[in-house]
Design an enzyme around this catalytic site. Structure first.
Site, PDB file in Angstrom:
ATOM      1  N   HIS A   1     -13.725   4.777  -4.378  1.00  7.97           N
ATOM      2  CA  HIS A   1     -13.025   4.571  -2.902  1.00  7.97           C
ATOM      3  C   HIS A   1     -13.333   4.630  -2.292  1.00  7.97           C
ATOM      4  O   HIS A   1     -13.501   4.045  -0.803  1.00  7.97           O
ATOM      5  CB  HIS A   1     -11.979   6.328  -3.282  1.00  7.97           C
TER       6      HIS A   1
ATOM      7  N   TYR B   1      -3.775   9.810  -2.229  1.00  9.27           N
ATOM      8  CA  TYR B   1      -3.061  10.160  -1.407  1.00  9.27           C
ATOM      9  C   TYR B   1      -2.013  11.437  -1.653  1.00  9.27           C
ATOM     10  O   TYR B   1      -0.844  11.220  -1.279  1.00  9.27           O
ATOM     11  CB  TYR B   1      -2.733   8.679  -1.450  1.00  9.27           C
TER      12      TYR B   1
ATOM     13  N   ASP C   1      -0.644  -0.357  -4.839  1.00  9.03           N
ATOM     14  CA  ASP C   1      -2.198  -0.233  -4.474  1.00  9.03           C
ATOM     15  C   ASP C   1      -1.749   0.793  -4.688  1.00  9.03           C
ATOM     16  O   ASP C   1      -1.367   2.019  -3.435  1.00  9.03           O
ATOM     17  CB  ASP C   1      -2.976  -0.559  -3.211  1.00  9.03           C
TER      18      ASP C   1
ATOM     19  N   GLY D   1       0.911  -1.558  -0.225  1.00 10.66           N
ATOM     20  CA  GLY D   1       0.166  -0.042   0.275  1.00 10.66           C
ATOM     21  C   GLY D   1       0.689   1.178   0.115  1.00 10.66           C
ATOM     22  O   GLY D   1       1.965   1.291   0.427  1.00 10.66           O
TER      23      GLY D   1
ATOM     24  N   LYS E   1      -7.577   4.539  -7.278  1.00  2.09           N
ATOM     25  CA  LYS E   1      -8.654   4.440  -6.689  1.00  2.09           C
ATOM     26  C   LYS E   1      -9.296   5.758  -7.358  1.00  2.09           C
ATOM     27  O   LYS E   1      -9.073   6.801  -6.989  1.00  2.09           O
ATOM     28  CB  LYS E   1      -8.659   4.346  -5.290  1.00  2.09           C
TER      29      LYS E   1
HETATM   30  N1  LIG Z   1      -9.929   1.999   1.061  1.00  3.91           N
HETATM   31  C1  LIG Z   1      -9.006   2.449   2.313  1.00  3.91           C
HETATM   32  O1  LIG Z   1      -9.638   3.379   2.611  1.00  3.91           O
HETATM   33  C2  LIG Z   1      -7.746   3.069   2.166  1.00  3.91           C
HETATM   34  C3  LIG Z   1      -7.374   3.199   3.793  1.00  3.91           C
HETATM   35  C4  LIG Z   1      -5.706   2.877   4.423  1.00  3.91           C
HETATM   36  C5  LIG Z   1      -4.977   1.884   3.811  1.00  3.91           C
HETATM   37  N2  LIG Z   1      -5.399   1.566   2.525  1.00  3.91           N
HETATM   38  C6  LIG Z   1      -4.320   1.039   1.948  1.00  3.91           C
HETATM   39  O2  LIG Z   1      -4.320  -0.143   3.212  1.00  3.91           O
HETATM   40  C7  LIG Z   1      -3.144   0.191   2.573  1.00  3.91           C
HETATM   41  C8  LIG Z   1      -1.996  -0.434   3.907  1.00  3.91           C
HETATM   42  O3  LIG Z   1      -1.759   0.307   5.369  1.00  3.91           O
HETATM   43  P1  LIG Z   1      -1.922   0.038   6.107  1.00  3.91           P
HETATM   44  O4  LIG Z   1      -2.705   1.147   7.727  1.00  3.91           O
HETATM   45  O5  LIG Z   1      -3.775  -0.297   6.447  1.00  3.91           O
HETATM   46  O6  LIG Z   1      -0.594  -0.848   6.359  1.00  3.91           O
HETATM   47  P2  LIG Z   1      -0.104  -1.764   7.981  1.00  3.91           P
HETATM   48  O7  LIG Z   1       0.753  -2.804   6.815  1.00  3.91           O
HETATM   49  O8  LIG Z   1      -1.817  -2.699   8.852  1.00  3.91           O
HETATM   50  O9  LIG Z   1      -1.035  -1.067   8.752  1.00  3.91           O
HETATM   51  C9  LIG Z   1       1.118  -0.054   8.636  1.00  3.91           C
HETATM   52  C10 LIG Z   1       1.877   0.325   9.615  1.00  3.91           C
HETATM   53  O10 LIG Z   1       2.080  -0.917  10.181  1.00  3.91           O
HETATM   54  C11 LIG Z   1       3.466  -1.175  10.716  1.00  3.91           C
HETATM   55  N3  LIG Z   1       4.329  -1.653   9.626  1.00  3.91           N
HETATM   56  C12 LIG Z   1       4.455  -2.320   9.254  1.00  3.91           C
HETATM   57  N4  LIG Z   1       4.867  -2.947   9.069  1.00  3.91           N
HETATM   58  C13 LIG Z   1       5.952  -3.664  10.286  1.00  3.91           C
HETATM   59  C14 LIG Z   1       6.034  -4.304  10.541  1.00  3.91           C
HETATM   60  N5  LIG Z   1       6.651  -6.116   9.940  1.00  3.91           N
HETATM   61  N6  LIG Z   1       6.424  -4.852  11.894  1.00  3.91           N
HETATM   62  C15 LIG Z   1       5.833  -3.969  13.020  1.00  3.91           C
HETATM   63  N7  LIG Z   1       5.087  -2.989  12.351  1.00  3.91           N
HETATM   64  C16 LIG Z   1       4.749  -2.689  11.201  1.00  3.91           C
HETATM   65  C17 LIG Z   1       3.963   0.424  10.031  1.00  3.91           C
HETATM   66  O11 LIG Z   1       4.739   1.582  11.150  1.00  3.91           O
HETATM   67  P3  LIG Z   1       6.070   1.758  10.740  1.00  3.91           P
HETATM   68  O12 LIG Z   1       5.485   3.130  10.047  1.00  3.91           O
HETATM   69  O13 LIG Z   1       6.811   2.097  10.881  1.00  3.91           O
HETATM   70  O14 LIG Z   1       6.615   2.108   9.097  1.00  3.91           O
HETATM   71  C18 LIG Z   1       3.051   1.362   9.818  1.00  3.91           C
HETATM   72  O15 LIG Z   1       2.457   1.740  10.945  1.00  3.91           O
HETATM   73  C19 LIG Z   1      -2.142   1.499   2.598  1.00  3.91           C
HETATM   74  O16 LIG Z   1      -0.975   2.046   1.799  1.00  3.91           O
HETATM   75  C20 LIG Z   1      -3.574   1.695   2.142  1.00  3.91           C
HETATM   76  O17 LIG Z   1      -3.049   1.482   0.131  1.00  3.91           O
HETATM   77  C21 LIG Z   1      -6.748   1.617   2.116  1.00  3.91           C
END
Ligand SMILES: NC(=O)c1ccc[n+]([C@@H]2O[C@H](COP(=O)([O-])OP(=O)(O)OC[C@H]3O[C@@H](n4cnc5c(N)ncnc54)[C@H](OP(=O)(O)O)[C@@H]3O)[C@@H](O)[C@H]2O)c1
Length: 313
Positions: free
Chosen positions: A119, A57, A52, A27, A86
């Site tokens: 989105h 963004y 994604d 993402g 999106k």
């Molecule tokens: N459709 C929607 O409305 C929507 C909403 C939100 C997200 N998304 C999409 O989903 C993607 C995923 O985002 P998410 O927040 O859901 O991702 P996630 O991987 O669940 O969470 C990201 C967070 O986890 C931490 N992290 C990542 N790898 C790690 C590991 N191996 N160990 C410990 N912590 C770790 C990161 O820390 P650090 O900050 O320290 O790196 C960051 O704070 C986004 O980039 C976006 O493309 C879509």
């Protein structure tokens, strides 16, 4: 549903055409432009093949730059990667859909898109301001356009050939049913928040029945602590199977038949999050029995995102 027992290369078939979506996705919701470029390159180098993105963004340009350089450096063909972006809430009016799509393609430096998602199901007042509000700070919604109107314009994009699949994000089962029943081209993918605290079993079951890919965002609970990453069940399993809590959460998501998006921001975490494998059944089952229920992102209720970088357009 998952085609390969090797989670790193697992791909899930799409109901539109003969395409597949990689189970593991990267993402690009990253606030900083320079960090977007390095994290995207690191993800590509680690092996991620689904990227994604979103107009919202405000970093499609940087993702496009990183992908173009990364594909050239690694001799990776465009067809080997899967790119999603999106349509934002302010572009739901049918006449705004194709211009928004083409603008995203241009920023991403692509001539076709693998997947285009609406989105959120909420139409905001059309215009250049992505976050239109009244003087009291309330979101200005556009009541003059329905989600089905927007979906019809998305179907037209598929007809025109530069968008291979279309889908929805931040949608409830009820909302999905409405579009599914009326659609000429059925949604191929639904992207929603999902993790052990929000497993969305009814939505997942419907997607399974209809061959719609359930694409989980926040599989690590957005990294929020306390949260799934620090859950004692997850920590105990991680210690037992000699994986990190993040690897356990990501493996669980793939093992239950969903595709996922994760956002590692360093090369080491990109490798960690890509290096996942199937959990033994006696590790998988206890995760399904976790009772905590918690939604972390309110976007599904309002269309207003909770995790958007505050950078100038
Ligand atoms: N459709 C929607 O409305 C929507 C909403 C939100 C997200 N998304 C999409 O989903 C993607 C995923 O985002 P998410 O927040 O859901 O991702 P996630 O991987 O669940 O969470 C990201 C967070 O986890 C931490 N992290 C990542 N790898 C790690 C590991 N191996 N160990 C410990 N912590 C770790 C990161 O820390 P650090 O900050 O320290 O790196 C960051 O704070 C986004 O980039 C976006 O493309 C879509």
């Amino acid at each position: 549903m998952i085609e390969s027992s090797d989670f790193q290369t697992a791909r899930i078939p799409l109901n539109q055409g003969s395409g597949h979506i990689p189970a593991l996705g990267f993402g690009t919701l990253i606030a900083d432009a320079a960090a977007t470029i390095t994290a995207t390159r690191d993800a590509l180098d680690a092996g991620f093949r689904h990227f994604d993105c979103a107009e919202r963004y405000r970093n499609e340009h940087e993702v496009g730059e990183a992908l173009q350089a990364g594909l050239a450096a690694g001799a990776i063909a465009r067809e080997e990667i899967f790119v999603t972006t999106k349509l934002w809430n302010t572009n739901h009016r049918p006449e705004r859909v194709e211009p928004a799509f083409l603008a995203s393609l241009e920023r991403l430096r692509l001539n076709y898109l693998d997947l285009y998602l609406i989105h959120t199901p909420f139409a905001f007042q059309a215009g250049d301001d992505q976050d239109p509000r009244d003087q009291n700070g309330n979101v200005l919604y556009d009541r003059g356009v329905t989600l089905l109107d927007t979906w019809r314009a998305m179907e037209n994009l598929v007809d025109r050939g530069r968008c291979r699949s279309i889908g929805l994000s931040d949608i409830t089962l009820k909302g999905l049913l409405h579009i599914y029943e009326s659609a000429r081209i059925k949604p191929a993918v639904v992207q929603v928040e999902a993790h052990p605290y929000l497993p969305e079993p009814e939505l997942l079951e419907f997607c399974r029945e209809k061959g719609i890919v359930f694409l989980a965002f926040a599989p690590l609970g957005h990294g929020i602590r306390p949260g799934p990453l620090e859950d004692p069940v997850i920590s105990a399993i991680a210690a037992r199977v000699d994986k990190t809590p993040a690897q356990v959460l990501l493996a669980w998501a793939v093992q239950r038949g969903t595709a996922l998006l994760t956002t590692p921001r360093s090369a080491a975490r990109a490798r960690e999050n890509f290096n996942i494998s199937a959990l033994p059944q006696d590790a998988f089952d206890p995760i399904n029995r976790i009772q905590i229920r918690q939604r972390l992102n309110n976007v599904v209720n309002t269309g207003a995102p909770g995790f958007i970088p505050r950078v100038s357009a």
